[in-house]
Design a protein around this motif. Structure first.
Motif, PDB file in Angstrom:
ATOM      1  N   TRP A 139       0.827  -1.203   0.000  1.00 41.73           N
ATOM      2  CA  TRP A 139       0.000   0.000   0.000  1.00 41.73           C
ATOM      3  C   TRP A 139       0.863   1.255   0.000  1.00 41.73           C
ATOM      4  CZ3 TRP A 139      -5.215   0.204  -0.519  1.00 41.73           C
ATOM      5  CH2 TRP A 139      -5.937  -0.989  -0.323  1.00 41.73           C
ATOM      6  N   LEU A 140       0.453   2.257  -0.786  1.00 39.53           N
ATOM      7  CA  LEU A 140       1.005   3.606  -0.700  1.00 39.53           C
ATOM      8  C   LEU A 140       0.016   4.424   0.112  1.00 39.53           C
ATOM      9  CD1 LEU A 140       2.058   4.137  -4.433  1.00 39.53           C
ATOM     10  CD2 LEU A 140       3.564   3.592  -2.525  1.00 39.53           C
ATOM     11  N   GLY A 144      -4.432   9.519   5.238  1.00 37.67           N
ATOM     12  CA  GLY A 144      -5.723   8.844   5.135  1.00 37.67           C
ATOM     13  C   GLY A 144      -6.066   8.325   3.757  1.00 37.67           C
ATOM     14  N   LEU A 145      -5.202   8.604   2.770  1.00 37.14           N
ATOM     15  CA  LEU A 145      -5.384   8.111   1.395  1.00 37.14           C
ATOM     16  C   LEU A 145      -4.502   6.883   1.205  1.00 37.14           C
ATOM     17  CD1 LEU A 145      -6.438   8.571  -1.560  1.00 37.14           C
ATOM     18  CD2 LEU A 145      -4.407   9.977  -1.908  1.00 37.14           C
ATOM     19  N   ILE A 156     -10.132   6.215   0.850  1.00 38.24           N
ATOM     20  CA  ILE A 156      -9.977   7.442   1.635  1.00 38.24           C
ATOM     21  C   ILE A 156     -10.609   7.198   2.995  1.00 38.24           C
ATOM     22  CG2 ILE A 156     -10.589   9.871   1.874  1.00 38.24           C
ATOM     23  CD1 ILE A 156     -10.592  10.168  -1.080  1.00 38.24           C
ATOM     24  N   ASP A 157      -9.795   7.248   4.034  1.00 42.64           N
ATOM     25  CA  ASP A 157     -10.281   7.012   5.399  1.00 42.64           C
ATOM     26  C   ASP A 157     -11.082   5.721   5.473  1.00 42.64           C
ATOM     27  OD1 ASP A 157      -9.114   9.427   6.247  1.00 42.64           O
ATOM     28  OD2 ASP A 157     -10.896  10.570   5.673  1.00 42.64           O
ATOM     29  N   GLY A 158     -10.614   4.700   4.745  1.00 37.12           N
ATOM     30  CA  GLY A 158     -11.246   3.383   4.771  1.00 37.12           C
ATOM     31  C   GLY A 158     -12.366   3.183   3.777  1.00 37.12           C
ATOM     32  N   TRP A 230      -4.291  16.499  -0.258  1.00 37.53           N
ATOM     33  CA  TRP A 230      -3.350  15.514  -0.771  1.00 37.53           C
ATOM     34  C   TRP A 230      -2.458  16.046  -1.900  1.00 37.53           C
ATOM     35  CZ3 TRP A 230      -8.582  13.928  -0.040  1.00 37.53           C
ATOM     36  CH2 TRP A 230      -8.774  13.117   1.093  1.00 37.53           C
ATOM     37  N   ILE A 231      -3.042  16.650  -2.924  1.00 42.71           N
ATOM     38  CA  ILE A 231      -2.262  17.017  -4.110  1.00 42.71           C
ATOM     39  C   ILE A 231      -2.039  18.525  -4.148  1.00 42.71           C
ATOM     40  CG2 ILE A 231      -2.141  16.951  -6.626  1.00 42.71           C
ATOM     41  CD1 ILE A 231      -4.000  14.521  -6.543  1.00 42.71           C
ATOM     42  N   GLU A 232      -0.800  18.907  -4.172  1.00 44.84           N
ATOM     43  CA  GLU A 232      -0.403  20.311  -4.145  1.00 44.84           C
ATOM     44  C   GLU A 232       0.065  20.740  -5.536  1.00 44.84           C
ATOM     45  OE1 GLU A 232       2.180  21.501  -0.792  1.00 44.84           O
ATOM     46  OE2 GLU A 232       3.623  22.054  -2.350  1.00 44.84           O
ATOM     47  N   THR A 233      -0.400  21.895  -5.998  1.00 45.53           N
ATOM     48  CA  THR A 233       0.064  22.446  -7.261  1.00 45.53           C
ATOM     49  C   THR A 233       1.302  23.303  -7.015  1.00 45.53           C
ATOM     50  OG1 THR A 233      -2.170  22.518  -8.196  1.00 45.53           O
ATOM     51  CG2 THR A 233      -0.509  23.932  -9.217  1.00 45.53           C
ATOM     52  N   VAL A 234       2.362  23.014  -7.755  1.00 49.50           N
ATOM     53  CA  VAL A 234       3.558  23.846  -7.721  1.00 49.50           C
ATOM     54  C   VAL A 234       3.487  24.718  -8.964  1.00 49.50           C
ATOM     55  CG1 VAL A 234       6.075  23.891  -7.643  1.00 49.50           C
ATOM     56  CG2 VAL A 234       4.822  22.048  -6.512  1.00 49.50           C
TER      57      VAL A 234
END
Length: 244
Positions: A139-140, A144-145, A156-158, A230-234
């Motif tokens: 698992w990655l 909570g993801l 997500i959170d199960g 979870w996902i950040e935009t650079v």
């Protein structure tokens, strides 16, 4: 002997339907074809194909609505085929759940190359080292993801989360990279089953497709670019996972 792979072709033009079927048969697929969306959806339900090609401009139920209904019952690799030249139509197909698109007229080699690239995807980054968020059970995990590449499962959170194949592969790639930024070019090449060596070409449409996949992925995750869990935009670079 290799297991027989199944494909479904949904196309109202008989000549193009025959061409698509021939290309896929030459690629080792057992092909079933239909001339409209309703019949094509029935074939997808009956045969559970590995790959489905879907025309956008069909009478009755168009390709966008057909794609949405296919996505509700199948995880088939879905390629939209369109004669329309406006990019928005192809992107609308991705928004409906397609994994890729190709425009008419197309070369048979191009279609084969795109399908071969999709079929390579699950193995595209298998040689990446185990990231910090990966457990010994495959698992990655991040905030909570949880994602399991081999089982093609996301939670997500199960609670289970349904993603298209492209959305899943993008999320898996980002999770594997951790805090390393993945550019749109790198993600587009990943979806094509290619590696970035500085010489590969990625079109504006391919880059825009990554943006559409990312928008859909974030919507399903329940987050926004301004408030990412979870996902950040650079900005001006690409995407990465948020800090723990």
């Amino acid at each position: 002997m290799d297991q027989v792979r199944t494909a479904v072709v949904i196309e109202d033009d008989a000549d193009i339907r025959s061409l698509l079927s021939t290309v896929l048969e030459q690629g080792g697929f057992d092909v079933h074809s239909a001339g409209d969306g309703y019949s094509g959806l029935d074939l997808v339900r009956a045969h559970d194909p590995l790959v489905t090609t879907l025309d956008v401009n069909m009478p009755g139920m168009d390709g966008f609505e057909t794609a949405k209904r296919i996505r509700a019952v199948s995880s088939t690799y879905l390629v939209m085929v369109t004669a329309r030249t406006e990019e928005i139509d192809a992107l609308q197909g991705l928004d409906a759940g397609a994994d890729d698109y190709i425009t008419k007229p197309f070369r048979p080699r191009e279609l084969r190359a795109r399908i071969d690239a999709m079929l390579r995807r699950p193995r595209a980054r298998d040689d990446v080292g185990v990231p910090a968020g990966a457990g010994g059970d495959g698992w990655l995990e991040h905030s909570g993801l949880r994602l399991h590449r081999q089982m093609r499962t996301v939670e997500i959170d199960g609670a289970p989360l349904e993603l298209t194949r492209s959305e899943f592969d993008i999320l898996a790639d980002l999770l594997a990279a951790g805090r390393r930024v993945r550019t749109k070019v790198e993600l587009a090449l990943m979806l094509r089953g290619e590696r970035s060596d500085g010489s590969a070409y990625v079109s504006d449409s391919d880059a825009r497709a990554i943006e559409v996949h990312m928008t859909n992925l974030r919507r399903k995750l329940g987050e926004t670019p301004t408030l990412p869990r979870w996902i950040e935009t650079v900005r001006g670079v690409g995407y990465r996972m948020t800090a723990d």
